[in-house]
Scaffold this active site. Structure first.
Site, PDB file in Angstrom:
ATOM      1  N   HIS A   1       0.847  -1.218   0.000  1.00  0.00           N
ATOM      2  CA  HIS A   1       0.000   0.000   0.000  1.00  0.00           C
ATOM      3  C   HIS A   1       0.870   1.251   0.000  1.00  0.00           C
ATOM      4  O   HIS A   1       0.670   2.162  -0.825  1.00  0.00           O
ATOM      5  CB  HIS A   1      -0.898  -0.021   1.240  1.00  0.00           C
ATOM      6  CG  HIS A   1      -1.729   1.221   1.428  1.00  0.00           C
ATOM      7  ND1 HIS A   1      -3.041   1.308   1.025  1.00  0.00           N
ATOM      8  CD2 HIS A   1      -1.417   2.421   1.995  1.00  0.00           C
ATOM      9  CE1 HIS A   1      -3.514   2.525   1.315  1.00  0.00           C
ATOM     10  NE2 HIS A   1      -2.552   3.222   1.900  1.00  0.00           N
ATOM     11  N   GLU A   2       1.839   1.325   0.914  1.00  0.00           N
ATOM     12  CA  GLU A   2       2.629   2.552   1.039  1.00  0.00           C
ATOM     13  C   GLU A   2       3.498   2.798  -0.187  1.00  0.00           C
ATOM     14  O   GLU A   2       3.721   3.952  -0.591  1.00  0.00           O
ATOM     15  CB  GLU A   2       3.489   2.491   2.308  1.00  0.00           C
ATOM     16  CG  GLU A   2       2.692   2.358   3.604  1.00  0.00           C
ATOM     17  CD  GLU A   2       1.676   3.487   3.824  1.00  0.00           C
ATOM     18  OE1 GLU A   2       0.675   3.257   4.540  1.00  0.00           O
ATOM     19  OE2 GLU A   2       1.885   4.593   3.273  1.00  0.00           O
TER      20      GLU A   2
ATOM     21  N   HIS B   1       1.735   4.872  -2.585  1.00  0.00           N
ATOM     22  CA  HIS B   1       1.856   6.320  -2.317  1.00  0.00           C
ATOM     23  C   HIS B   1       3.194   6.856  -2.818  1.00  0.00           C
ATOM     24  O   HIS B   1       3.244   7.940  -3.407  1.00  0.00           O
ATOM     25  CB  HIS B   1       1.744   6.580  -0.817  1.00  0.00           C
ATOM     26  CG  HIS B   1       0.381   6.439  -0.242  1.00  0.00           C
ATOM     27  ND1 HIS B   1      -0.750   6.888  -0.897  1.00  0.00           N
ATOM     28  CD2 HIS B   1      -0.041   5.867   0.914  1.00  0.00           C
ATOM     29  CE1 HIS B   1      -1.825   6.625  -0.148  1.00  0.00           C
ATOM     30  NE2 HIS B   1      -1.426   6.015   0.964  1.00  0.00           N
TER      31      HIS B   1
ATOM     32  N   HIS C   1      -5.496   7.492  -2.108  1.00  0.00           N
ATOM     33  CA  HIS C   1      -6.357   6.416  -1.614  1.00  0.00           C
ATOM     34  C   HIS C   1      -7.496   6.176  -2.596  1.00  0.00           C
ATOM     35  O   HIS C   1      -7.841   7.032  -3.378  1.00  0.00           O
ATOM     36  CB  HIS C   1      -6.883   6.766  -0.240  1.00  0.00           C
ATOM     37  CG  HIS C   1      -5.864   6.579   0.837  1.00  0.00           C
ATOM     38  ND1 HIS C   1      -5.852   7.325   1.991  1.00  0.00           N
ATOM     39  CD2 HIS C   1      -4.811   5.724   0.925  1.00  0.00           C
ATOM     40  CE1 HIS C   1      -4.838   6.956   2.762  1.00  0.00           C
ATOM     41  NE2 HIS C   1      -4.190   5.981   2.121  1.00  0.00           N
TER      42      HIS C   1
END
Lengths: 197, 127
Positions: A124-125, A128, A134
């Site tokens: 997930h990170e 980013h 998101h």
């Protein structure tokens, strides 16, 4: 999927990115392997490649485990709550809450409630770090929340559409992501059972 | 605390009490209510981009909080009630990423919408 304001990405001449771990976090090769797998999942669907380097100071992406206030104005909050944060390109800062119970591998079904799958949060990170915001799509990796004891590491179509809008596809076609070494978590088993996956 | 597998997590670390569990007591709170703890919920919603920063939040269930909850419920595919129902409280307490869902009051979590084309804007009144 969504992007950060201004749609920041890594410059077009930067398709190979390096990453390093904070020297104050002595990590085992097994733990480093979790991050290598997480980077490989994004590499499989983009022209981007990643490699670990020793120098934390000069690496593109700097990964560290920190507890509480760690100087970036976004203090961590102990067990559960905020798990990690990573900033938009080309910042490269990737911070994980050192107070969490991070699990590297194994069957999460019998894990204590506070157990958090490290690879799930890493994937997930990294989204980013590459420029994704998101997403409201619940099965996407970029959905902001995760239930503890859950493993969720496979990029969904929403994630792939978003990252390929930023960087294009993998010139060799979408490669198969790295194999997942552990049996499915409760959520993955339930999802496969009801076909939601 | 990094563990090679779940069996190596010591029992004393099996803490599940998280700071956000406090929001459970706000269940059923309605617009106009004043309840201790609502200011902390506003701080949470501010952290993730749903409420503009403010030097001091009150414990009043005001229109700004209701609007923020509606945006939150939209983003997380919940019933858009603007109220603190079970589903919303359960979602709020889940572990999550620290990056805000809304940045510079103009990003959106909806699929395919690039940043800047957002249905989520803050209506603020300058005094």
């Amino acid at each position: 999927y969504s992007f950060f304001p201004g749609r920041p990405t890594w410059p077009s001449h930067r398709r190979h990115l390096t990453y390093a771990f904070a020297p104050e976090n002595p990590l085992s090769d097994e733990v480093k392997g979790v991050f290598a797998r997480a980077f490989a999942r994004w590499a499989a669907v983009t022209p981007l490649t990643f490699s670990p380097v020793e120098s934390f100071r000069t690496a593109d992406i700097r990964i560290g485990f920190y507890a509480g206030d760690h100087g970036d104005g976004e203090p961590f909050d102990g067990v559960l709550g905020t798990l990690a944060h990573a900033f938009s390109p080309p910042s490269g800062h990737f911070h994980l809450d050192g107070d969490e119970s991070w699990v590297v591998s194994g069957d999460l079904r019998s894990a204590p409630m506070a157990a958090i799958d490290l690879e799930s949060v890493a994937v997930h990170e990294i989204g980013h770090l590459l420029g994704l915001g998101h997403s409201s799509v619940e099965e996407s990796i970029m959905f902001p929340t995760i239930t503890s004891r859950t493993r969720k590491v496979d990029l969904a179509a929403d994630d792939i559409n978003g990252i390929q809008e930023l960087y294009g596809g993998n010139p060799d076609g979408n490669l198969t992501p790295p194999s997942t070494p552990s049996p499915p978590s409760v959520q993955e088993r339930d999802m496969s059972r009801n076909g939601a996956a | 605390h990094i563990f090679p597998n779940v069996s190596s997590i010591p029992s004393w670390l099996n803490k599940t009490n998280c700071a956000w569990n406090q929001f459970q007591k706000l269940k059923g709170c309605r617009p106009g209510d004043r309840l201790n703890g609502l200011s902390n919920l506003k701080t949470y919603l501010k952290q993730f981009g749903y409420i503009p920063p403010s030097p001091n939040f009150t414990d009043l269930f005001d229109p700004l909080l209701q609007s923020a909850l509606q945006t939150y419920q939209t983003n997380f595919n919940l019933n858009v009630t603007g109220l603190l129902d079970d589903q919303t409280l359960a979602q709020i307490q889940l572990p999550r990423c620290g990056i805000p869902d809304i940045i510079n009051n103009s990003s959106s979590m909806n699929s395919g919408k690039p940043t800047g084309h957002s249905a989520t804007h803050f209506h603020s009144v300058s005094h």
